[in-house]
Design an enzyme around this catalytic site. Sequence first.
Site, mmCIF file in Angstrom:
data_model
loop_
_atom_site.group_PDB
_atom_site.id
_atom_site.type_symbol
_atom_site.label_atom_id
_atom_site.label_comp_id
_atom_site.label_asym_id
_atom_site.label_seq_id
_atom_site.Cartn_x
_atom_site.Cartn_y
_atom_site.Cartn_z
ATOM 1 N N ASN A 162 26.892 -12.677 44.847
ATOM 2 C CA ASN A 162 25.639 -11.840 44.636
ATOM 3 C C ASN A 162 26.105 -10.242 44.302
ATOM 4 O OD1 ASN A 162 22.765 -11.361 45.403
ATOM 5 N ND2 ASN A 162 23.310 -9.877 47.183
ATOM 6 N N HIS A 180 25.083 -6.284 45.919
ATOM 7 C CA HIS A 180 24.417 -6.161 46.293
ATOM 8 C C HIS A 180 24.244 -4.240 46.024
ATOM 9 C CE1 HIS A 180 20.978 -5.120 49.606
ATOM 10 N NE2 HIS A 180 21.832 -4.440 50.470
ATOM 11 N N GLU A 237 27.968 -0.770 39.597
ATOM 12 C CA GLU A 237 28.509 -2.375 39.860
ATOM 13 C C GLU A 237 28.525 -3.112 38.685
ATOM 14 O OE1 GLU A 237 24.006 -3.456 40.794
ATOM 15 O OE2 GLU A 237 23.281 -1.291 41.861
HETATM 16 C C1 GAR Z 1 20.615 -4.620 40.278
HETATM 17 O O1 GAR Z 1 20.544 -3.331 41.481
HETATM 18 C C2 GAR Z 1 21.172 -4.700 42.075
HETATM 19 O O2 GAR Z 1 21.900 -4.776 43.024
HETATM 20 C C3 GAR Z 1 20.420 -5.768 42.577
HETATM 21 O O3 GAR Z 1 18.749 -5.285 41.627
HETATM 22 C C4 GAR Z 1 19.422 -4.705 40.528
HETATM 23 C C5 GAR Z 1 19.397 -5.301 39.888
HETATM 24 O O4 GAR Z 1 19.343 -4.781 38.173
HETATM 25 N N1 GAR Z 1 20.149 -6.942 43.651
HETATM 26 C C6 GAR Z 1 19.559 -6.691 44.696
HETATM 27 O O5 GAR Z 1 18.557 -5.847 45.293
HETATM 28 C C7 GAR Z 1 19.771 -8.404 44.862
HETATM 29 N N2 GAR Z 1 18.842 -8.503 46.661
HETATM 30 P P1 GAR Z 1 19.560 -5.902 37.021
HETATM 31 O O6 GAR Z 1 18.849 -6.649 37.009
HETATM 32 O O7 GAR Z 1 19.809 -4.274 36.370
HETATM 33 O O8 GAR Z 1 20.315 -6.397 37.053
#
Ligand code: GAR
Length: 202
Positions: free
Chosen positions: A108, A110, A175
């Site tokens: 995952n 985060h 990320e």
């Molecule tokens: C990302 O920032 C990820 O880290 C977060 O949601 C976003 C998804 O963006 N994940 C969480 O908060 C998990 N609990 P994306 O759809 O553009 O990858």
Amino acid sequence: MRKKVGVLVSGRGSNLQALLDACGQPGFPAEIVLVISNIPGAYALERAAAAGVPTTVIPHKPFPSREAFDAAMDEALRAAGVEIVCLAGFMRLLSAGFVTGWKDHLINIHPALLPSFKGLHTHERALEAGVKLHGCTVHLVTPELDDGPILVQAAVPVMPDDTPDTLAARVLEQEHKAYPQALRLLAEGRVRVEGNRAVVTG
Ligand code: GAR
């Protein structure tokens, strides 16, 4: 042989895009063979289709329980021959049964430096707490929320005039680098789990 990867998404899929791009590079040790979204119409599905990757929509609402929904995803992943599952903005809690079934093969991303700021609204909470460094974490998934052995982290500075949005954008850039790095480590078999620590070899 490249490891077969399934990606679970719920939204815009920018992390999925980073993984698709990495998998498109020569020599990358993994390939994405299936993208599953619980949200019909999620933009992530278009990204997968544009990359020629099969997609499946499994809306969670019609299922009588979390376990039943997870079992449907599990079946689709196994039918596609998936060996590693990546959660990329997948906004559903997973049942202990699903997590156990994919133990050490489920990762995952985060948007915080775990173990700080588990859960939602991480950027708002980081600003409220006044931390000077924030970031992201890729970790192996265990049944506890946002827990589990850490594979890769990246930190960014928090600026005095940051808003949740400006901070989120700075973290998101990291990320997109951290997630492919972590997938590479796992796909190359370079991760050994010792208790709650992931030891990277090689
Ligand atoms: C990302 O920032 C990820 O880290 C977060 O949601 C976003 C998804 O963006 N994940 C969480 O908060 C998990 N609990 P994306 O759809 O553009 O990858």
